[in-house]
Write a protein that holds these residues in place. Structure first.
Motif, mmCIF file in Angstrom:
data_model
loop_
_atom_site.group_PDB
_atom_site.id
_atom_site.type_symbol
_atom_site.label_atom_id
_atom_site.label_comp_id
_atom_site.label_asym_id
_atom_site.label_seq_id
_atom_site.Cartn_x
_atom_site.Cartn_y
_atom_site.Cartn_z
ATOM 1 N N GLU A 77 0.829 -1.204 0.000
ATOM 2 C CA GLU A 77 0.000 0.000 0.000
ATOM 3 C C GLU A 77 0.866 1.258 0.000
ATOM 4 O O GLU A 77 0.547 2.246 -0.681
ATOM 5 N N ILE A 78 1.984 1.224 0.735
ATOM 6 C CA ILE A 78 2.866 2.393 0.816
ATOM 7 C C ILE A 78 3.527 2.671 -0.532
ATOM 8 O O ILE A 78 3.517 3.810 -1.023
ATOM 9 N N THR A 79 4.112 1.662 -1.138
ATOM 10 C CA THR A 79 4.807 1.874 -2.408
ATOM 11 C C THR A 79 3.831 2.220 -3.533
ATOM 12 O O THR A 79 4.199 2.956 -4.458
ATOM 13 N N ARG A 80 2.613 1.685 -3.475
ATOM 14 C CA ARG A 80 1.622 2.044 -4.502
ATOM 15 C C ARG A 80 1.247 3.523 -4.410
ATOM 16 O O ARG A 80 1.109 4.205 -5.428
ATOM 17 N N LYS A 81 1.085 4.029 -3.187
ATOM 18 C CA LYS A 81 0.692 5.424 -3.026
ATOM 19 C C LYS A 81 1.821 6.381 -3.363
ATOM 20 O O LYS A 81 1.594 7.460 -3.909
ATOM 21 N N ILE A 82 3.064 6.012 -3.023
ATOM 22 C CA ILE A 82 4.197 6.923 -3.233
ATOM 23 C C ILE A 82 4.750 6.821 -4.648
ATOM 24 O O ILE A 82 4.955 7.841 -5.327
ATOM 25 N N PHE A 83 4.992 5.585 -5.110
ATOM 26 C CA PHE A 83 5.672 5.388 -6.397
ATOM 27 C C PHE A 83 4.789 4.764 -7.474
ATOM 28 O O PHE A 83 5.197 4.689 -8.631
#
Length: 354
Positions: A77-83
């Motif tokens: 979820e973190i990498t999808r939102k940021i990158f």
């Protein structure tokens, strides 16, 4: 059809002229070529292999042991939102920040070949997961060249932030990359530790061989051009071609932000290393080149700012003589550089939206 045939013939003629010219240069400047190659060997043995090889092996090991998949389930979820990419890439992005230029590309290729990420995700990550490692920046650039490890830390911090900025920029302008279906089982069967360690070591050794071979070629070319190009053109070639030679040159003659730009840009030799490490993943090389220019400018700007924030003795950053700064300074040259960056920015937006 006629135009295409004419272009093909023209390209063949150009390649033939290039090969003949290279052969003539090797023959007429064999001693300079030898000295350049020896400098490349020394650079590989003293700088590149100690700082890159362990991280390249670790990058491959994280994939073969299934660690990327394990962490990806928690960081998705973190990498999808940021990158805009899946969490499977999170460990590889981290390794690219702490390992060095080709480490990220090596990990991306490992994930793609194992089936853990899509082709589109591999292409996206390869555009921003490009960074010089702390071993190179702190130990070599900071401690060895400048005699101050804090300088290496400043450039490292600037480059890490530039990587994040470019990753976020790609996410904002391109959206989230098309990933595998959420119903697809991403678990990749891990190897036993002993097998994974051996295969990762062999893979890293093969990768280091390619890297060192490219460094030798560019170092030999620099040795030959040393007797052909005038001083300023030779310096520009060094700064744009091979990062180890670039930082060695700029640390003695130019302000710190020029060294930071060379680190952020990486050099054409590093670009070729990354293309080789990607192992068949087809990315837009022109777009990649322009993004590296933008990354170099961001790294230089942040380094210039951080030099005033973190270190008071700014004289250490301007050890070169004033007349040397004419190569990059002056209002006209500055305007040209800013215009070039603007065109790179526009070109990047145009291509990443396709």
């Amino acid at each position: 059809m006629y135009i295409k045939n004419a272009l093909d013939r023209g390209g063949g003629i150009f390649k033939a002229i290039l090969i003949v010219s290279a052969a003539a240069a090797l023959t007429l400047s064999s001693q300079s070529c030898k000295e350049g190659a020896l400098n490349g060997i020394e650079m590989c043995l003293r700088v590149l292999i100690p700082s890159l090889f362990p991280f390249m092996a670790l990058s491959a090991l994280t994939v073969k042991l299934g660690i990327c998949d394990l962490l990806g389930r928690r960081l998705g979820e973190i990498t999808r939102k940021i990158f805009g990419v899946s969490g499977t890439l999170a460990p590889v992005i981290l390794l690219s920040l702490i390992g060095g230029y080709p480490v990220g590309a090596k990990g991306i290729a490992e994930l793609k070949s194992s089936g853990a990420i899509s082709e589109d995700e591999a292409k996206r990550a390869s555009l921003f997961a490009v960074c010089a490692g702390p071993g190179f920046l702190i130990n070599y650039v900071g401690s060895t060249l400048y005699g101050n490890a804090h300088i290496g830390m400043i450039i490292l911090l600037a480059q890490v932030i530039s990587v994040i900025i470019i990753g976020v920029f790609l996410r904002l302008f391109c959206g989230e990359v098309k990933q595998f279906s959420s119903n697809r089982e991403l678990y990749i069967k891990s190897m036993p530790l002993s097998n994974a360690l051996v295969e990762s070591t062999y893979s890293a050794a093969e990768g280091m061989g390619k890297i060192c071979a490219l460094v030798l070629i560019f170092s030999a070319a620099t040795g030959i051009l040393n007797g052909i190009l005038p001083g300023n053109l030779l310096k520009i070639w060094i700064i744009l071609s091979e990062v180890c030679s670039a930082v060695k040159l700029t640390a003695g003659e130019y302000p710190l932000w020029v060294t930071a730009f060379a680190v952020g840009f990486g050099g054409i030799c590093v670009h070729f290393q990354i293309f080789s490490a990607l192992d068949g993943i087809k990315i837009n090389k022109i777009l990649f080149f322009f993004i590296r220019i933008i990354q170099g400018v961001i790294t230089a700007l942040l380094t210039w700012i951080f030099s005033f924030v973190f270190i008071a003795e700014t004289e250490v950053f301007s050890s070169g003589e004033v007349q040397n700064s004419a190569l990059f300074g002056g209002s006209i040259i500055s305007a040209v550089v800013l215009t070039a960056v603007m065109f790179c920015f526009i070109f990047s937006i145009k291509n990443i939206r396709r």
